[in-house]
Design a protein around this motif. Structure first.
Motif, mmCIF file in Angstrom:
data_model
loop_
_atom_site.group_PDB
_atom_site.id
_atom_site.type_symbol
_atom_site.label_atom_id
_atom_site.label_comp_id
_atom_site.label_asym_id
_atom_site.label_seq_id
_atom_site.Cartn_x
_atom_site.Cartn_y
_atom_site.Cartn_z
ATOM 1 N N GLY A 1 -29.444 -55.013 -3.183
ATOM 2 C CA GLY A 1 -28.753 -55.502 -1.995
ATOM 3 C C GLY A 1 -28.577 -54.426 -0.949
ATOM 4 N N PHE A 2 -28.227 -53.225 -1.398
ATOM 5 C CA PHE A 2 -28.017 -52.128 -0.454
ATOM 6 C C PHE A 2 -29.319 -51.735 0.234
ATOM 7 C CE2 PHE A 2 -28.159 -47.558 0.426
ATOM 8 C CZ PHE A 2 -27.104 -47.447 1.325
ATOM 9 N N CYS B 1 -30.501 -54.649 2.606
ATOM 10 C CA CYS B 1 -29.625 -54.785 3.771
ATOM 11 C C CYS B 1 -29.752 -53.566 4.694
ATOM 12 C CB CYS B 1 -28.180 -54.943 3.297
ATOM 13 S SG CYS B 1 -27.041 -55.454 4.587
ATOM 14 N N TYR B 2 -29.700 -52.378 4.110
ATOM 15 C CA TYR B 2 -29.787 -51.149 4.897
ATOM 16 C C TYR B 2 -31.160 -51.004 5.556
ATOM 17 C CZ TYR B 2 -30.129 -46.137 5.890
ATOM 18 O OH TYR B 2 -30.329 -44.916 6.507
ATOM 19 N N ILE C 1 -30.862 -59.561 6.137
ATOM 20 C CA ILE C 1 -29.605 -58.801 6.062
ATOM 21 C C ILE C 1 -28.515 -59.627 5.380
ATOM 22 C CG2 ILE C 1 -27.736 -57.791 7.435
ATOM 23 C CD1 ILE C 1 -29.868 -57.010 9.505
ATOM 24 N N LEU C 2 -28.372 -60.885 5.779
ATOM 25 C CA LEU C 2 -27.343 -61.740 5.194
ATOM 26 C C LEU C 2 -27.598 -61.992 3.708
ATOM 27 C CD1 LEU C 2 -26.907 -64.395 8.050
ATOM 28 C CD2 LEU C 2 -25.315 -62.557 7.423
ATOM 29 N N HIS D 1 -31.462 -53.626 8.410
ATOM 30 C CA HIS D 1 -30.544 -53.376 9.527
ATOM 31 C C HIS D 1 -30.951 -52.134 10.336
ATOM 32 C CE1 HIS D 1 -26.884 -53.327 11.862
ATOM 33 N NE2 HIS D 1 -26.629 -52.084 11.474
ATOM 34 N N ASN E 1 -29.352 -60.176 1.564
ATOM 35 C CA ASN E 1 -29.156 -58.971 0.757
ATOM 36 C C ASN E 1 -27.699 -58.521 0.725
ATOM 37 O OD1 ASN E 1 -31.850 -57.773 -0.282
ATOM 38 N ND2 ASN E 1 -32.332 -58.434 1.789
ATOM 39 N N PHE E 2 -26.947 -58.873 1.757
ATOM 40 C CA PHE E 2 -25.518 -58.573 1.730
ATOM 41 C C PHE E 2 -24.828 -59.383 0.632
ATOM 42 C CE2 PHE E 2 -21.123 -59.224 3.326
ATOM 43 C CZ PHE E 2 -20.713 -57.896 3.283
ATOM 44 N N PHE F 1 -25.686 -57.754 -2.573
ATOM 45 C CA PHE F 1 -24.867 -56.548 -2.667
ATOM 46 C C PHE F 1 -23.459 -56.881 -3.173
ATOM 47 C CE2 PHE F 1 -21.749 -53.708 -0.669
ATOM 48 C CZ PHE F 1 -22.173 -52.484 -1.141
ATOM 49 N N LEU F 2 -22.850 -57.940 -2.619
ATOM 50 C CA LEU F 2 -21.507 -58.349 -3.043
ATOM 51 C C LEU F 2 -21.505 -58.811 -4.504
ATOM 52 C CD1 LEU F 2 -20.172 -60.296 0.087
ATOM 53 C CD2 LEU F 2 -19.605 -57.971 -0.649
#
Length: 242
Positions: free
Chosen positions: A71-72, A75-76, A12-13, A79, A15-16, A19-20
């Motif tokens: 990333g989305f 992360c999605y 999650i971290l 999560h 891929n976040f 994403f950023l």
């Protein structure tokens, strides 16, 4: 379960962050495409040449969109434990990795073919625009000065160019090994260009890549390793989700 939770959190971290990065690249790409003059003022005149040679805005938008999607999804999917999102994440990464491997194989095995193909595209552009299109000419001047080269193949690429027709001479880069330090103002005639035998920019670029092969290979291997690790993690989470 502890291992699963740890890997899930790291995924999650990670891929976040991707994403950023995608959001940032999208924002810069849109900014460059919509308000290019402001971008040039901040990053200086060299960015003008780069923007004319390759449309930086569209490239950044495309790269940002890919990173944004990756990333989305990663992360999605991690999560919410959504198998469909993780599978799409794996599939996109797999396509990117396959494309990179294919490009590397083509670059290594078909260098001569690539050179022939690029010659068919770039040389006519030089013959048409060098000396008449200011930005195109600046890009080639910067390239030849930086790589200490002349044309794509050699000086003959400029024989039918507007520059040669107007000056009856080749660019000075075709007669000097180091234009920056040269004080010679004599015109670069065909005889002088033949005597100097300055290498074409494609061969000079290949030489530079081979010189830095360890660095280039290390970076490529690192990127490939991260992609393989990300695919392995996504498969692990996919297979262990309830």
């Amino acid at each position: 379960m502890q291992c699963y939770s740890f890997i899930k959190t790291i995924t999650i971290l990670f891929n976040f962050l991707i994403f950023l990065c995608g959001v940032a690249l999208l924002a810069v790409g849109i900014w460059v495409s919509v308000d290019g003059p402001s971008f040039l003022k901040i990053f200086g005149p060299m960015s003008s040449s780069a923007m004319q040679f390759v449309n930086v805005g569209y490239f950044l938008i495309a790269a940002g969109a890919v990173l944004f999607a990756l990333g989305f999804l990663g992360c999605y999917g991690a999560h919410t434990e959504n198998k469909c999102a993780l599978l799409m994440f794996f599939f996109i990464l797999f396509l990117i990795f396959t494309a990179e491997v294919a490009a590397a194989v083509v670059a290594l095995v078909y260098t001569t073919m690539a050179e022939h193909f690029l010659t068919l595209v770039i040389v006519p552009a030089i013959e048409k625009d060098y000396g008449s299109q200011k930005d195109f000419t600046q890009v080639w001047n910067s390239t030849m000065e930086g790589l200490k080269c002349c044309g794509f193949n050699n000086y003959t690429d400029f024989e039918n160019s507007p520059y040669f027709k107007e000056n009856n001479a080749f660019p000075p880069y075709c007669c000097f090994d180091n234009v920056v330090n040269s004080t010679d103002t004599e015109a670069c005639t065909k005889k002088r260009a033949e005597d100097k035998v300055v290498q074409g920019c494609f061969k000079q670029l290949l030489k530079s890549i081979r010189t830095n092969a360890v660095t280039v290979g290390g970076v490529a291997a690192g990127i490939g390793g991260l992609e393989l690790a990300a695919m392995a993690v996504s498969l692990y989470l996919y297979c262990n989700m309830k």
